[in-house]
Scaffold this motif. Structure first.
Motif, PDB file in Angstrom:
ATOM      1  N   ASP A  48      27.386  20.182  57.980  1.00 10.37           N
ATOM      2  CA  ASP A  48      28.191  19.938  56.428  1.00 10.37           C
ATOM      3  C   ASP A  48      28.456  21.189  55.899  1.00 10.37           C
ATOM      4  O   ASP A  48      29.791  21.483  55.606  1.00 10.37           O
ATOM      5  CB  ASP A  48      27.407  19.108  55.773  1.00 10.37           C
ATOM      6  CG  ASP A  48      27.532  17.793  55.956  1.00 10.37           C
ATOM      7  OD1 ASP A  48      28.457  17.239  56.832  1.00 10.37           O
ATOM      8  OD2 ASP A  48      26.703  16.908  55.124  1.00 10.37           O
ATOM      9  N   ILE A  49      27.688  22.221  55.947  1.00  8.82           N
ATOM     10  CA  ILE A  49      27.923  23.476  55.212  1.00  8.82           C
ATOM     11  C   ILE A  49      28.498  24.515  56.145  1.00  8.82           C
ATOM     12  O   ILE A  49      29.834  24.937  55.814  1.00  8.82           O
ATOM     13  CB  ILE A  49      26.377  24.404  55.041  1.00  8.82           C
ATOM     14  CG1 ILE A  49      25.566  23.478  53.969  1.00  8.82           C
ATOM     15  CG2 ILE A  49      26.658  25.886  54.725  1.00  8.82           C
ATOM     16  CD1 ILE A  49      24.229  24.026  53.814  1.00  8.82           C
ATOM     17  N   LEU A  50      28.617  24.417  57.529  1.00 12.38           N
ATOM     18  CA  LEU A  50      29.254  25.071  58.371  1.00 12.38           C
ATOM     19  C   LEU A  50      30.813  24.436  58.587  1.00 12.38           C
ATOM     20  O   LEU A  50      31.761  25.354  58.555  1.00 12.38           O
ATOM     21  CB  LEU A  50      28.993  25.014  59.777  1.00 12.38           C
ATOM     22  CG  LEU A  50      27.480  25.665  59.933  1.00 12.38           C
ATOM     23  CD1 LEU A  50      27.198  25.694  61.589  1.00 12.38           C
ATOM     24  CD2 LEU A  50      27.750  27.427  59.716  1.00 12.38           C
ATOM     25  N   ALA A  51      31.190  23.227  58.191  1.00 12.95           N
ATOM     26  CA  ALA A  51      32.285  22.814  58.156  1.00 12.95           C
ATOM     27  C   ALA A  51      32.959  23.081  56.731  1.00 12.95           C
ATOM     28  O   ALA A  51      34.102  23.634  56.735  1.00 12.95           O
ATOM     29  CB  ALA A  51      32.237  21.163  58.237  1.00 12.95           C
ATOM     30  N   LEU A  52      32.221  22.995  55.519  1.00 15.23           N
ATOM     31  CA  LEU A  52      32.744  23.368  54.519  1.00 15.23           C
ATOM     32  C   LEU A  52      33.316  24.866  54.424  1.00 15.23           C
ATOM     33  O   LEU A  52      34.331  25.214  53.797  1.00 15.23           O
ATOM     34  CB  LEU A  52      31.825  23.087  53.124  1.00 15.23           C
ATOM     35  CG  LEU A  52      31.700  21.746  52.950  1.00 15.23           C
ATOM     36  CD1 LEU A  52      30.270  21.536  52.340  1.00 15.23           C
ATOM     37  CD2 LEU A  52      32.685  20.872  52.314  1.00 15.23           C
ATOM     38  N   ALA A  53      32.464  25.764  55.251  1.00 16.15           N
ATOM     39  CA  ALA A  53      32.769  27.075  55.127  1.00 16.15           C
ATOM     40  C   ALA A  53      33.819  27.401  56.086  1.00 16.15           C
ATOM     41  O   ALA A  53      34.269  28.477  56.605  1.00 16.15           O
ATOM     42  CB  ALA A  53      31.455  27.995  55.421  1.00 16.15           C
ATOM     43  N   GLY A  54      34.374  26.456  56.916  1.00 13.99           N
ATOM     44  CA  GLY A  54      35.691  26.773  57.841  1.00 13.99           C
ATOM     45  C   GLY A  54      34.873  27.259  59.358  1.00 13.99           C
ATOM     46  O   GLY A  54      35.808  27.493  59.971  1.00 13.99           O
ATOM     47  N   PHE A  55      33.670  27.055  59.861  1.00 14.66           N
ATOM     48  CA  PHE A  55      33.392  27.490  61.018  1.00 14.66           C
ATOM     49  C   PHE A  55      33.229  26.171  62.080  1.00 14.66           C
ATOM     50  O   PHE A  55      33.423  26.724  63.247  1.00 14.66           O
ATOM     51  CB  PHE A  55      31.801  27.908  60.842  1.00 14.66           C
ATOM     52  CG  PHE A  55      31.706  29.169  60.056  1.00 14.66           C
ATOM     53  CD1 PHE A  55      31.657  30.282  61.009  1.00 14.66           C
ATOM     54  CD2 PHE A  55      31.698  29.381  58.786  1.00 14.66           C
ATOM     55  CE1 PHE A  55      31.456  31.885  60.270  1.00 14.66           C
ATOM     56  CE2 PHE A  55      31.439  30.475  58.296  1.00 14.66           C
ATOM     57  CZ  PHE A  55      31.395  31.892  59.067  1.00 14.66           C
ATOM     58  N   VAL A  56      33.284  24.924  61.792  1.00 15.17           N
ATOM     59  CA  VAL A  56      33.237  23.678  62.617  1.00 15.17           C
ATOM     60  C   VAL A  56      34.019  22.735  62.149  1.00 15.17           C
ATOM     61  O   VAL A  56      34.352  22.820  60.853  1.00 15.17           O
ATOM     62  CB  VAL A  56      31.787  23.180  62.871  1.00 15.17           C
ATOM     63  CG1 VAL A  56      30.926  24.413  63.317  1.00 15.17           C
ATOM     64  CG2 VAL A  56      31.334  22.598  61.566  1.00 15.17           C
ATOM     65  N   LYS A  57      34.673  21.972  63.082  1.00  8.82           N
ATOM     66  CA  LYS A  57      35.254  20.499  62.531  1.00  8.82           C
ATOM     67  C   LYS A  57      34.580  19.701  63.240  1.00  8.82           C
ATOM     68  O   LYS A  57      33.674  19.555  64.382  1.00  8.82           O
ATOM     69  CB  LYS A  57      36.527  20.645  63.216  1.00  8.82           C
ATOM     70  CG  LYS A  57      37.571  21.804  62.413  1.00  8.82           C
ATOM     71  CD  LYS A  57      38.772  21.632  63.008  1.00  8.82           C
ATOM     72  CE  LYS A  57      39.683  22.633  62.479  1.00  8.82           C
ATOM     73  NZ  LYS A  57      41.037  22.899  63.036  1.00  8.82           N
ATOM     74  N   SER A  84      29.934  15.067  51.643  1.00  5.93           N
ATOM     75  CA  SER A  84      29.809  15.613  52.972  1.00  5.93           C
ATOM     76  C   SER A  84      31.329  15.400  53.604  1.00  5.93           C
ATOM     77  O   SER A  84      31.792  14.397  53.371  1.00  5.93           O
ATOM     78  CB  SER A  84      28.891  14.555  53.750  1.00  5.93           C
ATOM     79  OG  SER A  84      28.837  14.566  55.211  1.00  5.93           O
ATOM     80  N   PRO A  85      31.558  16.415  54.204  1.00  8.85           N
ATOM     81  CA  PRO A  85      33.061  16.335  55.020  1.00  8.85           C
ATOM     82  C   PRO A  85      32.804  15.477  56.189  1.00  8.85           C
ATOM     83  O   PRO A  85      34.025  15.086  56.800  1.00  8.85           O
ATOM     84  CB  PRO A  85      33.065  17.900  55.479  1.00  8.85           C
ATOM     85  CG  PRO A  85      31.725  18.702  55.555  1.00  8.85           C
ATOM     86  CD  PRO A  85      30.990  17.754  54.228  1.00  8.85           C
ATOM     87  N   ARG A  86      31.772  14.939  56.778  1.00  5.83           N
ATOM     88  CA  ARG A  86      31.792  14.037  57.623  1.00  5.83           C
ATOM     89  C   ARG A  86      32.304  12.764  57.156  1.00  5.83           C
ATOM     90  O   ARG A  86      32.971  11.996  58.162  1.00  5.83           O
ATOM     91  CB  ARG A  86      30.246  13.833  58.170  1.00  5.83           C
ATOM     92  CG  ARG A  86      29.622  14.923  58.755  1.00  5.83           C
ATOM     93  CD  ARG A  86      28.162  14.802  59.352  1.00  5.83           C
ATOM     94  NE  ARG A  86      27.327  14.830  58.065  1.00  5.83           N
ATOM     95  CZ  ARG A  86      26.265  14.282  57.746  1.00  5.83           C
ATOM     96  NH1 ARG A  86      25.983  13.098  58.400  1.00  5.83           N
ATOM     97  NH2 ARG A  86      25.703  14.289  56.493  1.00  5.83           N
ATOM     98  N   GLU A  87      32.290  12.319  56.005  1.00  6.94           N
ATOM     99  CA  GLU A  87      32.825  11.131  55.522  1.00  6.94           C
ATOM    100  C   GLU A  87      34.615  10.906  55.820  1.00  6.94           C
ATOM    101  O   GLU A  87      34.921   9.731  56.434  1.00  6.94           O
ATOM    102  CB  GLU A  87      32.731  11.090  54.061  1.00  6.94           C
ATOM    103  CG  GLU A  87      33.236   9.646  53.466  1.00  6.94           C
ATOM    104  CD  GLU A  87      33.236   9.792  51.904  1.00  6.94           C
ATOM    105  OE1 GLU A  87      33.459   8.655  51.186  1.00  6.94           O
ATOM    106  OE2 GLU A  87      32.826  10.687  51.210  1.00  6.94           O
ATOM    107  N   ALA A  88      35.232  12.096  55.701  1.00  8.39           N
ATOM    108  CA  ALA A  88      36.773  12.124  56.020  1.00  8.39           C
ATOM    109  C   ALA A  88      37.012  11.581  57.457  1.00  8.39           C
ATOM    110  O   ALA A  88      38.052  11.146  57.861  1.00  8.39           O
ATOM    111  CB  ALA A  88      37.356  13.420  55.632  1.00  8.39           C
ATOM    112  N   VAL A  89      35.810  12.207  58.163  1.00  6.64           N
ATOM    113  CA  VAL A  89      36.537  11.802  59.941  1.00  6.64           C
ATOM    114  C   VAL A  89      35.685  10.801  60.577  1.00  6.64           C
ATOM    115  O   VAL A  89      36.316   9.850  61.068  1.00  6.64           O
ATOM    116  CB  VAL A  89      35.591  12.990  60.530  1.00  6.64           C
ATOM    117  CG1 VAL A  89      35.708  12.811  61.918  1.00  6.64           C
ATOM    118  CG2 VAL A  89      36.489  14.579  60.077  1.00  6.64           C
TER     119      VAL A  89
END
Length: 161
Positions: free
Chosen positions: A128-137, A31-36
């Motif tokens: 998570d999917i939208l962040a990985l695809a570059g749509f959200v932060k 999950s990209p949430r972990e980094a933030v």
């Protein structure tokens, strides 16, 4: 799936997002949430995309069963909500059961009309999917009612939806 006056079974997913999903079927993601946010949400695998049923199926790294279906309309509602409010960080939404905060992304996904009901949260996985695809932060924001610091997401201006 139930149909309504807005037949969500006919919804078309953002073409760039659909392409990204297809290119990543079978891949594992943390999950990209972990980094933030520092916590370790479960990783997941994109199992398949069903364009006829208009859904994405994922499974979590520690479970063999499929997770809740993530319908195309969930991604569309999220992207529309965030893109209509550029520069605003919205809370993801922490409640597992309704009623959800109206200003949260989870609340936006499950607002009426509801086309599916589930005991699981959808927003973290959709985001998570939208962040990985570059749509959200992801970023922290404040809950407007409690003034608590909460996890949030913002639309990436550099990406058109």
């Amino acid at each position: 799936m139930r149909s309504s006056s807005n037949d969500y079974n006919q919804e078309i997913m953002n073409p760039r997002l659909l392409k990204w999903l297809k290119e990543n079927v079978g891949k594992y993601f943390d999950s990209p949430r972990e980094a933030v946010f520092g916590r370790k949400p479960q990783g997941f695998i994109i199992r398949y995309i069903d364009e006829e049923e208009k859904l994405v199926r994922i499974s979590f790294s520690k479970k063999r069963t499929l997770a809740l279906p993530l319908f195309f309309w969930m991604f569309n509602r999220t992207l529309n909500y965030l893109s209509k409010n550029p520069g605003t960080i919205f809370p993801i939404g922490a409640k597992i059961q309704p009623p959800y905060s109206e200003e949260s992304i989870e609340g936006e996904i499950w607002k009426d009309p509801k086309h599916y009901s589930s005991e699981y949260k959808a927003a973290p996985h959709v985001l998570d999917i939208l962040a990985l695809a570059g749509f959200v932060k992801f970023a922290y924001t404040q809950n407007r009612c409690t003034n608590r610091k909460v996890q949030g997401a913002i639309h990436c201006r550099s990406v058109t939806s």
